[in-house]
Design a protein around this motif. Structure first.
Motif, PDB file in Angstrom:
ATOM      1  N   THR A  72       2.607 -23.622   2.495  1.00 44.35           N
ATOM      2  CA  THR A  72       1.182 -23.951   2.609  1.00 44.35           C
ATOM      3  C   THR A  72       0.348 -22.995   1.758  1.00 44.35           C
ATOM      4  O   THR A  72      -0.521 -23.432   0.999  1.00 44.35           O
ATOM      5  N   GLY A  73       0.620 -21.701   1.880  1.00 46.83           N
ATOM      6  CA  GLY A  73      -0.118 -20.719   1.086  1.00 46.83           C
ATOM      7  C   GLY A  73       0.113 -20.876  -0.404  1.00 46.83           C
ATOM      8  O   GLY A  73      -0.830 -20.840  -1.204  1.00 46.83           O
ATOM      9  N   ILE A  95      -3.644 -16.368   2.886  1.00 44.52           N
ATOM     10  CA  ILE A  95      -2.514 -16.863   3.676  1.00 44.52           C
ATOM     11  C   ILE A  95      -1.240 -16.103   3.322  1.00 44.52           C
ATOM     12  O   ILE A  95      -0.514 -15.619   4.197  1.00 44.52           O
ATOM     13  N   LEU A  96      -0.971 -15.984   2.022  1.00 40.31           N
ATOM     14  CA  LEU A  96       0.267 -15.328   1.591  1.00 40.31           C
ATOM     15  C   LEU A  96       0.261 -13.840   1.904  1.00 40.31           C
ATOM     16  O   LEU A  96       1.305 -13.282   2.270  1.00 40.31           O
ATOM     17  N   CYS A  97      -0.874 -13.191   1.803  1.00 38.07           N
ATOM     18  CA  CYS A  97      -0.954 -11.772   2.163  1.00 38.07           C
ATOM     19  C   CYS A  97      -0.590 -11.591   3.633  1.00 38.07           C
ATOM     20  O   CYS A  97       0.222 -10.724   3.980  1.00 38.07           O
ATOM     21  N   LEU A 126       9.001  -6.949   0.390  1.00 40.07           N
ATOM     22  CA  LEU A 126       7.872  -7.849   0.618  1.00 40.07           C
ATOM     23  C   LEU A 126       6.538  -7.109   0.591  1.00 40.07           C
ATOM     24  O   LEU A 126       5.475  -7.732   0.615  1.00 40.07           O
ATOM     25  N   ALA A 127       6.581  -5.790   0.540  1.00 46.27           N
ATOM     26  CA  ALA A 127       5.350  -5.006   0.545  1.00 46.27           C
ATOM     27  C   ALA A 127       4.545  -5.220  -0.744  1.00 46.27           C
ATOM     28  O   ALA A 127       3.315  -5.328  -0.694  1.00 46.27           O
ATOM     29  N   MET A 132      -0.249  -7.177  -3.598  1.00 44.93           N
ATOM     30  CA  MET A 132      -0.859  -7.896  -4.719  1.00 44.93           C
ATOM     31  C   MET A 132      -1.770  -9.016  -4.225  1.00 44.93           C
ATOM     32  O   MET A 132      -2.886  -9.182  -4.720  1.00 44.93           O
ATOM     33  N   HIS A 133      -1.297  -9.794  -3.244  1.00 53.45           N
ATOM     34  CA  HIS A 133      -2.143 -10.858  -2.685  1.00 53.45           C
ATOM     35  C   HIS A 133      -3.382 -10.254  -2.030  1.00 53.45           C
ATOM     36  O   HIS A 133      -4.482 -10.786  -2.155  1.00 53.45           O
ATOM     37  N   TYR A 134      -3.206  -9.137  -1.341  1.00 57.14           N
ATOM     38  CA  TYR A 134      -4.344  -8.468  -0.700  1.00 57.14           C
ATOM     39  C   TYR A 134      -5.387  -8.059  -1.737  1.00 57.14           C
ATOM     40  O   TYR A 134      -6.576  -8.341  -1.577  1.00 57.14           O
TER      41      TYR A 134
END
Length: 156
Positions: A72-73, A95-97, A126-127, A132-134
């Motif tokens: 979804t993200g 969403i992905l963050c 995964l960090a 990056m998304h954040y």
């Protein structure tokens, strides 16, 4: 030389940010497709006497639901890039963050009690996507900013 003269941050253009968004969205799409199968039979079994690392996360949601959430993200993000719409790109990053951060914490905690933190790369890997998304969603905001962009500032 003055303080800070030895380093300068990257001067990213809007096309650079778009390439990052497509790259991060594509990686998330692959992870989402992998998780959505719900088949983790290929995962190395835990050491005798230890719990599988995904227990805490699977207790919250089955693996296929995590896959659907990631899809979804990533679909929201990549669709926004394709259609050149700001809000879906921003929402996809949000969403992905959140998903990557939850998986990062859940997986990392699952490995802390293992000898030599065996397999800790699974969670800590995964960090970076979470970060990056954040950074992208935080700096973008839900609405486009009005005024000089980075491209304009570099051209001046």
């Amino acid at each position: 030389m003055g303080r800070g003269a030895h380093w300068a941050p990257a001067r990213l253009l809007s096309t650079d940010v778009a390439v990052m968004a497509v790259g991060l969205g594509s990686l998330a799409m692959i992870r989402g497709l992998d998780y959505s199968t719900g088949n983790d039979a290929m995962v190395r079994a835990p050491l005798p006497g230890t719990e599988p690392a995904l227990v805490g996360i699977e207790a919250a949601f089955p693996l296929w639901i995590w896959g659907a959430a990631i899809l979804t993200g990533s679909t929201t993000l990549l669709g926004g890039v394709l259609l050149r719409r700001h809000f879906p790109i921003w929402l996809g990053h949000v969403i992905l963050c959140a998903i990557y951060a939850a998986l990062c914490v859940g997986l990392t905690v699952g490995y802390l009690d293992r000898p030599w933190l065996d397999g800790i790369r699974s969670g800590t890997g995964l960090a970076l996507p979470a970060l990056m998304h954040y950074l992208l969603w935080w700096r973008m905001g839900a609405r486009p900013s009005i005024g000089k962009g980075a491209d304009d500032a570099l051209a001046a």
